[in-house]
Design an enzyme around this catalytic site. Structure first.
Site, PDB file in Angstrom:
ATOM      1  N   ASN A  11     -65.936   7.919  55.103  1.00 12.70           N
ATOM      2  CA  ASN A  11     -67.209   7.882  55.826  1.00 12.70           C
ATOM      3  C   ASN A  11     -67.918   6.549  55.628  1.00 12.70           C
ATOM      4  OD1 ASN A  11     -67.075  10.655  56.593  1.00 12.70           O
ATOM      5  ND2 ASN A  11     -67.905  11.257  54.601  1.00 12.70           N
ATOM      6  N   THR A 202     -66.623  19.647  36.003  1.00  8.25           N
ATOM      7  CA  THR A 202     -67.489  18.550  35.571  1.00  8.25           C
ATOM      8  C   THR A 202     -68.875  19.096  35.253  1.00  8.25           C
ATOM      9  OG1 THR A 202     -68.121  18.029  37.856  1.00  8.25           O
ATOM     10  CG2 THR A 202     -66.209  16.878  36.946  1.00  8.25           C
ATOM     11  N   ASP A 234     -66.649  11.829  42.539  1.00 10.13           N
ATOM     12  CA  ASP A 234     -65.462  11.261  43.184  1.00 10.13           C
ATOM     13  C   ASP A 234     -64.737  10.302  42.247  1.00 10.13           C
ATOM     14  OD1 ASP A 234     -66.059  12.652  45.483  1.00 10.13           O
ATOM     15  OD2 ASP A 234     -67.111  10.979  46.426  1.00 10.13           O
TER      16      ASP A 234
END
Length: 283
Positions: A11, A202, A234
């Site tokens: 993106n 996480t 990410d």
């Protein structure tokens, strides 16, 4: 480091800096706005490459200036873009609002990402040639499932960052059958119970927890003064994929360190630390 294939989204991020995140129905003024490359697939591919892996990305962009800019960013970060196809639709775009406490809200218009498929034998060959496959859910679930099956048949380890949440449980069950490692945050972990060999959750500034048949291991993260948490997850996933095949336990520690370092840099597409910085943080 392993040969990693990332199948996922790319993106262009529009990032708005605000004092506080807007409540429903409210309007707030941004102190700044910037454009930067992003998308979970692109971010994770860059993170894996900077961590030392040999990375190829399978993704889709539009026939537009945004698509050309995204491809150039990936190439400049040593990501093989031989699997990035151009389609006659707009490239994906994300609107990211970040407040003074480094928290964020993200809205994504998938664009070309929503049309990515593995119908091309060339793309299937790229997936089959990897040692580790890393995917996310910003692409069609059928595409992720097809990639996982190709990789599994070729003997690769399959990692899935199960984000964003919202996929049909039946589709998730199919994905679980061909996935070795699932990566989720605490919120995503409550969405569905993943019956996979390895589940890595996480915990933000508190690090991560790795659950497997051997038990549960908690790993801390370096203490930092976060500027922007966008993209930290990410970076964690990309660094984890880069090192998983060699040593899963060490890969989790490296991923926690890399995720913390990522919060020191504004934006998602260029926040991944390099291998030297990760090792320095561990030491």
């Amino acid at each position: 480091m392993a040969r990693v294939c990332v199948v996922g989204s790319v993106n262009m991020d529009l990032v708005f800096a605000v004092e506080t995140l807007p409540a429903p129905g409210a309007t707030v003024l941004a102190s700044s706005m910037s454009r930067s490359p992003g998308g979970k697939g692109g971010n994770q591919a860059v993170a894996a490459a900077r961590a030392g892996a040999d990375v190829v990305l399978v993704a889709a962009v539009g026939h537009d200036d945004t698509g050309a800019a995204l491809r150039a960013h990936l190439e400049s970060n040593n990501v093989d873009v031989g699997g990035v196809i151009a389609l006659p639709v707009p490239s994906g775009t994300a609107s990211i609002v970040v407040d003074a406490q480094a928290e964020n809200v993200i809205v994504v218009a998938p664009g070309a990402n929503g049309h990515l498929s593995l119908s091309s034998p060339r793309l299937r060959d790229l997936v089959a040639g990897c040692e580790v496959l890393l995917m996310q859910l910003e692409i069609p679930t059928d595409t992720a499932l097809a990639a996982a099956r190709v990789a599994r048949d070729a003997g690769a380890t399959v990692l899935l960052n199960a984000s964003p949440v919202g996929a049909d449980p039946a589709a998730l069950a199919q994905l679980a059958e061909v996935t070795d490692v699932v990566i989720v945050n605490e919120s995503e972990a409550r969405h569905w119970v993943w019956p996979v060999p390895h589940l890595v959750t996480t915990l933000g500034a508190r690090g991560a927890v790795h659950r497997s048949a051997g038990g549960e291991t908690r790993v801390g993260a370096p203490a930092v003064e976060a500027v922007d948490t966008t993209g930290a997850g990410d970076v964690f996933a990309g660094v984890l994929a880069a090192g998983w095949a060699a040593d899963p336990a060490h890969a989790v520690r490296r991923a926690c360190a890399a995720g913390a370092l990522a919060t020191l840099v504004p934006g998602a597409g260029d926040c991944a630390p390099d291998d030297e910085a990760i090792e320095d943080a561990l030491n």
